[in-house]
Design an enzyme around this catalytic site. Sequence first.
Site, PDB file in Angstrom:
ATOM      1  N   GLU A 229     -10.942  -9.430   2.928  1.00 50.14           N
ATOM      2  CA  GLU A 229      -9.711  -9.064   3.777  1.00 50.14           C
ATOM      3  C   GLU A 229     -10.030  -8.974   5.131  1.00 50.14           C
ATOM      4  OE1 GLU A 229      -6.984  -6.260   1.996  1.00 50.14           O
ATOM      5  OE2 GLU A 229      -6.296  -5.634   3.734  1.00 50.14           O
TER       6      GLU A 229
ATOM      7  N   GLU B 152      -8.620   0.684  -3.325  1.00 51.26           N
ATOM      8  CA  GLU B 152      -9.289   0.570  -2.040  1.00 51.26           C
ATOM      9  C   GLU B 152     -10.341   1.824  -1.922  1.00 51.26           C
ATOM     10  OE1 GLU B 152      -6.529  -0.131   1.007  1.00 51.26           O
ATOM     11  OE2 GLU B 152      -8.003   0.802   2.637  1.00 51.26           O
TER      12      GLU B 152
ATOM     13  N   ARG C  97      -9.331   8.146  -0.864  1.00 48.16           N
ATOM     14  CA  ARG C  97     -10.320   8.331   0.001  1.00 48.16           C
ATOM     15  C   ARG C  97     -10.884   9.716  -0.450  1.00 48.16           C
ATOM     16  NH1 ARG C  97      -8.915   6.674   5.511  1.00 48.16           N
ATOM     17  NH2 ARG C  97     -10.803   7.908   6.076  1.00 48.16           N
TER      18      ARG C  97
ATOM     19  N   ASN D 192       0.778  -1.101   0.016  1.00 46.35           N
ATOM     20  CA  ASN D 192      -0.086   0.066   0.001  1.00 46.35           C
ATOM     21  C   ASN D 192       1.073   1.178  -0.145  1.00 46.35           C
ATOM     22  OD1 ASN D 192      -1.445   2.394   1.077  1.00 46.35           O
ATOM     23  ND2 ASN D 192      -2.947   0.935   1.693  1.00 46.35           N
TER      24      ASN D 192
ATOM     25  N   HIS E 100      -5.488   3.565  -1.586  1.00 50.13           N
ATOM     26  CA  HIS E 100      -6.794   3.787  -1.106  1.00 50.13           C
ATOM     27  C   HIS E 100      -7.253   5.401  -1.465  1.00 50.13           C
ATOM     28  CE1 HIS E 100      -9.704   4.266   2.922  1.00 50.13           C
ATOM     29  NE2 HIS E 100     -10.389   4.634   1.727  1.00 50.13           N
TER      30      HIS E 100
ATOM     31  N   HIS F  64       1.047   6.107   2.010  1.00 53.36           N
ATOM     32  CA  HIS F  64       1.635   7.329   2.618  1.00 53.36           C
ATOM     33  C   HIS F  64       3.017   7.727   2.029  1.00 53.36           C
ATOM     34  CE1 HIS F  64      -1.131   6.925   5.538  1.00 53.36           C
ATOM     35  NE2 HIS F  64      -0.987   5.682   5.506  1.00 53.36           N
TER      36      HIS F  64
ATOM     37  N   HIS G 220      -3.504  -4.565   7.778  1.00 53.25           N
ATOM     38  CA  HIS G 220      -3.601  -3.289   8.551  1.00 53.25           C
ATOM     39  C   HIS G 220      -2.801  -3.421   9.713  1.00 53.25           C
ATOM     40  CE1 HIS G 220      -5.836   0.326   9.042  1.00 53.25           C
ATOM     41  NE2 HIS G 220      -5.341   0.244  10.284  1.00 53.25           N
ATOM     42  N   GLY G 221      -1.729  -2.634   9.901  1.00 52.37           N
ATOM     43  CA  GLY G 221      -0.754  -2.700  11.010  1.00 52.37           C
ATOM     44  C   GLY G 221       0.260  -3.793  11.222  1.00 52.37           C
TER      45      GLY G 221
ATOM     46  N   THR H  56      -8.208   3.556   8.347  1.00 52.90           N
ATOM     47  CA  THR H  56      -9.411   2.687   8.241  1.00 52.90           C
ATOM     48  C   THR H  56      -9.579   1.886   9.976  1.00 52.90           C
ATOM     49  OG1 THR H  56      -8.949   2.274   6.047  1.00 52.90           O
ATOM     50  CG2 THR H  56     -10.827   1.006   7.149  1.00 52.90           C
TER      51      THR H  56
ATOM     52  N   ARG I  94       3.891  18.619   1.298  1.00 46.00           N
ATOM     53  CA  ARG I  94       4.184  20.002   0.657  1.00 46.00           C
ATOM     54  C   ARG I  94       3.606  20.394  -0.615  1.00 46.00           C
ATOM     55  NH1 ARG I  94       9.801  21.630   2.278  1.00 46.00           N
ATOM     56  NH2 ARG I  94       9.692  21.758   4.414  1.00 46.00           N
TER      57      ARG I  94
ATOM     58  N   ARG J  75      -6.976  12.731   1.203  1.00 41.85           N
ATOM     59  CA  ARG J  75      -5.801  13.543   2.045  1.00 41.85           C
ATOM     60  C   ARG J  75      -4.282  12.602   1.504  1.00 41.85           C
ATOM     61  NH1 ARG J  75      -7.138  10.083   7.327  1.00 41.85           N
ATOM     62  NH2 ARG J  75      -9.359  11.064   7.009  1.00 41.85           N
ATOM     63  N   HIS J  76      -4.533  11.779   0.674  1.00 48.94           N
ATOM     64  CA  HIS J  76      -3.104  11.026   0.124  1.00 48.94           C
ATOM     65  C   HIS J  76      -3.344  10.840  -1.328  1.00 48.94           C
ATOM     66  CE1 HIS J  76      -5.114   7.410   1.534  1.00 48.94           C
ATOM     67  NE2 HIS J  76      -4.908   7.604   2.849  1.00 48.94           N
TER      68      HIS J  76
HETATM   69  N1  PXP Z   1      -5.735  -3.225   4.055  1.00 52.13           N
HETATM   70  C1  PXP Z   1      -6.640  -2.195   4.041  1.00 52.13           C
HETATM   71  C2  PXP Z   1      -8.221  -2.607   3.695  1.00 52.13           C
HETATM   72  C3  PXP Z   1      -6.404  -0.931   4.484  1.00 52.13           C
HETATM   73  O1  PXP Z   1      -7.312   0.050   4.733  1.00 52.13           O
HETATM   74  C4  PXP Z   1      -4.979  -0.734   4.928  1.00 52.13           C
HETATM   75  C5  PXP Z   1      -4.759   0.715   5.530  1.00 52.13           C
HETATM   76  O2  PXP Z   1      -5.081   1.588   4.495  1.00 52.13           O
HETATM   77  C6  PXP Z   1      -4.119  -1.603   4.909  1.00 52.13           C
HETATM   78  C7  PXP Z   1      -4.440  -2.716   4.286  1.00 52.13           C
HETATM   79  C8  PXP Z   1      -2.810  -1.468   4.982  1.00 52.13           C
HETATM   80  O3  PXP Z   1      -2.456  -1.144   6.544  1.00 52.13           O
HETATM   81  P1  PXP Z   1      -1.109  -0.504   7.059  1.00 52.13           P
HETATM   82  O4  PXP Z   1      -1.092   0.761   6.244  1.00 52.13           O
HETATM   83  O5  PXP Z   1      -1.631  -0.271   8.533  1.00 52.13           O
HETATM   84  O6  PXP Z   1      -0.153  -1.613   6.642  1.00 52.13           O
END
Ligand code: PXP
Length: 255
Positions: free
Chosen positions: A158, A77, A52, A14, A50, A17, A201-202, A108, A25, A56-57
């Site tokens: 997922e 996403e 959004r 992903n 993603h 970020h 996620h995480g 999320t 900037r 924002r990104h």
């Molecule tokens: N999968 C989904 C559906 C998510 O919403 C996210 C966060 O955008 C991720 C995976 C990746 O999560 P992380 O950025 O915490 O690794």
Amino acid sequence: MSNGEKKPLRLGVNIDHVATIRNARGGDHPDPVRAAALVATAGADGITAHLREDRRHIRDDDMRRLKEEVDLPLNFEMAATAEMHKLCTEVMPHACCIVPENRNERTTEGGLDVAGQHNFIAPFVRELNDAGIRVSLFVDPEKRQIEAATSAGAPVVEIHTGAYYEAAAATTPERIEAEFEKIRTAAAFAHSLGLEVHAGHGLTFHNVQPVAAIPELAELNIGHFLVGEAVFMGLAEAVKEMKRLMQDARTGAHY
Ligand code: PXP
């Protein structure tokens, strides 16, 4: 499913970020599409981004360029809105992951309530499936949400690993084990219903291996940690190390 039958586990990176840093900037640097091309050479199996509602990104044009310029399957996403449906069917990604979205959240926060919104989600999934886009629903590791995802016609779920991440960061081994057990049980249940099972996620270098060893999983989607770790070791090296940890977990090399 025995250890010997474990299928390869894909890594979807992903790159949201990278866009967060760019947007801090304004301007074009660092370009998330360049990051996606780089992770492709480092062994990533897919790109997740993603779009959004508040942009924002990732921005609309990033999605178009990710599809056109990067030679990896794109996982789009998004929230289940008419605006996102239109953009997704214009871009025509390989896959679409539907997530809940709350304007004030940092990221999320929970899975999609497929069980509670079935009448709304099912036609949304059907239209994307009919357009040739593989739909995944991002759900908490709960049986009723997985059953609802199946009856909504999604081929993929997922599983949200955020509670496992939070437990690993702040609480006791018993709590970590309890959250992990929910993911393991949910993955086995979803697989038994014929769904393809992803998780994310995480996930970090420190907590990925038990999850990667779950045999029913086909894909992990990981973003924030990899982009953060890129500051220290570079994005390509971070992706290579994540893949190595995932593969070792798959073959039992870490136990
Ligand atoms: N999968 C989904 C559906 C998510 O919403 C996210 C966060 O955008 C991720 C995976 C990746 O999560 P992380 O950025 O915490 O690794």
